[in-house]
Write an enzyme that holds these catalytic residues in place. Sequence first.
Site, mmCIF file in Angstrom:
data_model
loop_
_atom_site.group_PDB
_atom_site.id
_atom_site.type_symbol
_atom_site.label_atom_id
_atom_site.label_comp_id
_atom_site.label_asym_id
_atom_site.label_seq_id
_atom_site.Cartn_x
_atom_site.Cartn_y
_atom_site.Cartn_z
ATOM 1 N N HIS A 174 -8.554 29.129 56.723
ATOM 2 C CA HIS A 174 -7.727 28.087 56.094
ATOM 3 C C HIS A 174 -7.412 26.932 57.037
ATOM 4 O O HIS A 174 -6.986 25.867 56.594
ATOM 5 C CB HIS A 174 -6.431 28.671 55.502
ATOM 6 N N ASP A 204 -10.202 35.556 55.663
ATOM 7 C CA ASP A 204 -9.577 34.344 56.216
ATOM 8 C C ASP A 204 -9.922 34.148 57.686
ATOM 9 O O ASP A 204 -9.062 33.900 58.532
ATOM 10 C CB ASP A 204 -8.067 34.372 56.020
ATOM 11 N N SER A 281 -1.489 29.514 63.361
ATOM 12 C CA SER A 281 -2.614 30.144 62.665
ATOM 13 C C SER A 281 -3.894 30.019 63.458
ATOM 14 O O SER A 281 -4.239 28.932 63.939
ATOM 15 C CB SER A 281 -2.811 29.494 61.302
#
Length: 329
Positions: A174, A204, A281
């Site tokens: 993402h 992911d 992230s």
Amino acid sequence: MQYTENQNSASYTPYNAYAPYTSYSHYAQATPFVATAPNEIKDDPAATQPLLEQDEFGPPNGPSDPENFASPPPKRPGQARAIAIMALTFALIFGIALYAGENLARTSSTSSTTTTTTVQTTQTSATSLESQQEAAIAKIEPSVVELKVTTSQGEQIGSGVIIDAKGDIITNNHVVSGQQTIQVVLSNGSSETAQLVGTDASDDLAVVRIQPYAHMVIAQIGNSAKLVVGQEVLAVGNPLGITETATHGIVSALNRSISESSSITISNAIQTDAALNPGNSGGALINLQGQLVGIPTLGAVNTESNTAANGISFAIPTSSIQKALQQII
């Protein structure tokens, strides 16, 4: 409960028995002086004997009369025994007091030593933990990078970790989704352009690559299967674009199944209370040996307030990462 990437920024002691005193003060009774005629004195045999000389202050200087002297009072039965018992009692009391004093001193000394040892041990443990954390962060930081990704909707930021000598960087899918350009900011401050190598959208995960450079540091991948709840972990990344930020926490739970979206479910996720925010992230979750054990990915959302839940975040374990890498690279 829905989960999304973190939204808020991090806030930050013996008695002696005396007999009555008896002196030699019993004087011999003297014959009273009686005046007589000279012839009477001459014919009196007793008169021809000289009178006993007498000291001015003492008894006559002549044979003493034993009957005129008082003998010392006899000792009372049991008096010597009482004195002996009393002396023995005092000796016993003194001995007990001496023993108690030595025992107290020994106990106090032992207690003091124990307390000192405990304090020193605690201080040593704290120092050891700090040293471990510092060494772990220093080990991983050079391999953690910042990703600046341009998309058709603007720019988004995230983190990544260099995992091999070819310049491959692991991150979240993402972070690079919809990428047009990917710029990598290294720990030394320099910037490199990266190319997308491949993705594993269902987990992911994604891999981007930069040109290898001199003194490039590669992260050591650890075994996430050895993690235990309560274990110390550290997160290193670029939250809110603040580069090379390290936060501390523990493993709160293991093997969580987290739904990131309708099509993405992260299996065996690591739950941690280390502070994570947008920009973390794709970064590094490490153990105290500085080994990569997970990739921070998202945080829980409080559905009542629709805000990020404090101290509840999740990371993809390295067991899943290694499987994905075999597919991507």
